[in-house]
Scaffold this motif. Structure first.
Motif, short mmCIF file in Angstrom:
data_model
loop_
_atom_site.label_atom_id
_atom_site.label_comp_id
_atom_site.label_asym_id
_atom_site.label_seq_id
_atom_site.Cartn_x
_atom_site.Cartn_y
_atom_site.Cartn_z
N LEU A 126 14.86 -3.55 -11.10
CA LEU A 126 16.30 -3.51 -11.36
C LEU A 126 16.92 -4.63 -10.54
N ASP A 127 17.97 -5.25 -11.10
CA ASP A 127 18.59 -6.39 -10.44
C ASP A 127 20.01 -6.53 -11.00
N TRP A 128 21.01 -6.62 -10.11
CA TRP A 128 22.36 -6.82 -10.60
C TRP A 128 23.24 -7.38 -9.49
N THR A 129 24.35 -7.95 -9.92
CA THR A 129 25.36 -8.50 -9.02
C THR A 129 26.50 -7.50 -8.92
N GLN A 130 27.10 -7.41 -7.75
CA GLN A 130 28.19 -6.45 -7.54
C GLN A 130 29.22 -6.53 -8.66
N GLY A 131 29.62 -5.36 -9.16
CA GLY A 131 30.63 -5.27 -10.19
C GLY A 131 30.09 -5.35 -11.61
N GLU A 132 28.82 -5.67 -11.76
CA GLU A 132 28.21 -5.77 -13.09
C GLU A 132 27.28 -4.58 -13.33
N PRO A 133 26.97 -4.30 -14.59
CA PRO A 133 26.03 -3.20 -14.86
C PRO A 133 24.64 -3.49 -14.30
N VAL A 134 23.95 -2.44 -13.93
CA VAL A 134 22.56 -2.54 -13.49
C VAL A 134 21.73 -3.05 -14.67
N ARG A 135 20.85 -4.01 -14.41
CA ARG A 135 20.00 -4.51 -15.49
C ARG A 135 18.53 -4.39 -15.10
N LEU A 136 17.71 -4.29 -16.10
CA LEU A 136 16.26 -4.20 -15.94
C LEU A 136 15.67 -5.55 -16.30
N ARG A 137 14.88 -6.09 -15.38
CA ARG A 137 14.17 -7.34 -15.64
C ARG A 137 12.70 -7.01 -15.80
N MET A 138 12.20 -7.20 -17.00
CA MET A 138 10.77 -7.00 -17.25
C MET A 138 10.05 -8.30 -16.92
N LEU A 139 8.97 -8.20 -16.20
CA LEU A 139 8.23 -9.38 -15.75
C LEU A 139 7.07 -9.68 -16.69
N LEU A 140 7.33 -9.49 -17.96
CA LEU A 140 6.35 -9.66 -19.02
C LEU A 140 7.00 -10.41 -20.17
N PRO A 141 6.20 -11.07 -20.99
CA PRO A 141 6.79 -11.64 -22.21
C PRO A 141 7.24 -10.52 -23.14
N ARG A 142 8.33 -10.73 -23.82
CA ARG A 142 8.82 -9.73 -24.75
C ARG A 142 7.91 -9.68 -25.98
#
Length: 158
Positions: A126-142
């Protein structure tokens, strides 16, 4: 860096996106959800950038308690080396059948987060900047057939 061998990356991303995450601050458990802002957490523990990372069960393959504890100890040592402020956190499936400890990290640059996640064999963070929605970063090719999931991005490993 560990090589990830996954059967179905799209299903894994969907499971990670649906999981329940929380961080413990001064005895309170504050929830985190992919796609939603974390206003309570951000008000309580203000930082510019947030991330959730675990060292448990690399490549989403179950490991022993001892192996997971050892991996977590190594992750804590790496975070100490980097001077990363952190709070205890966890992820669990919505049914509560699976729970995995991790760390909520403050102000760790995205590149350093990705390198740590890859070092510890993780498929997503999980990775996000203050004030923005929480996002999921997959470390794989889609995968080609993977449906688009809101607030989920796929990163090609180097």
């Amino acid at each position: 860096m560990r090589e990830l061998q996954l059967v179905d990356a799209a299903e894994l991303a969907a499971a990670y996106a649906a999981a329940e995450y929380a961080v413990r601050l001064d005895g309170d458990a504050l929830p985190l959800r992919v796609g939603r802002p974390a206003a309570d957490l951000e008000a309580y523990w203000p930082r510019r950038r947030y991330a959730f990372l675990t060292a448990w069960n690399p490549a989403s393959q179950p490991h022993s308690e001892a192996a997971n504890q050892a991996a977590d100890a190594l992750l804590r040592a790496r975070l100490d080396e980097l001077g990363v402020d952190r709070q205890p956190a966890w992820a669990q499936d919505p049914g509560g059948d699976w729970r995995e400890p991790g760390w909520l990290l403050a102000d760790l640059p995205a590149g350093a987060l990705i390198r740590l996640a890859q070092e510890f064999g993780q498929a997503g963070v999980l990775d996000w900047t203050q004030g923005e929605p929480v996002r999921l970063r997959m470390l794989l090719p889609r995968p080609r057939a993977a449906p688009a999931l809101p607030h989920v991005e796929w990163l090609d490993p180097p």
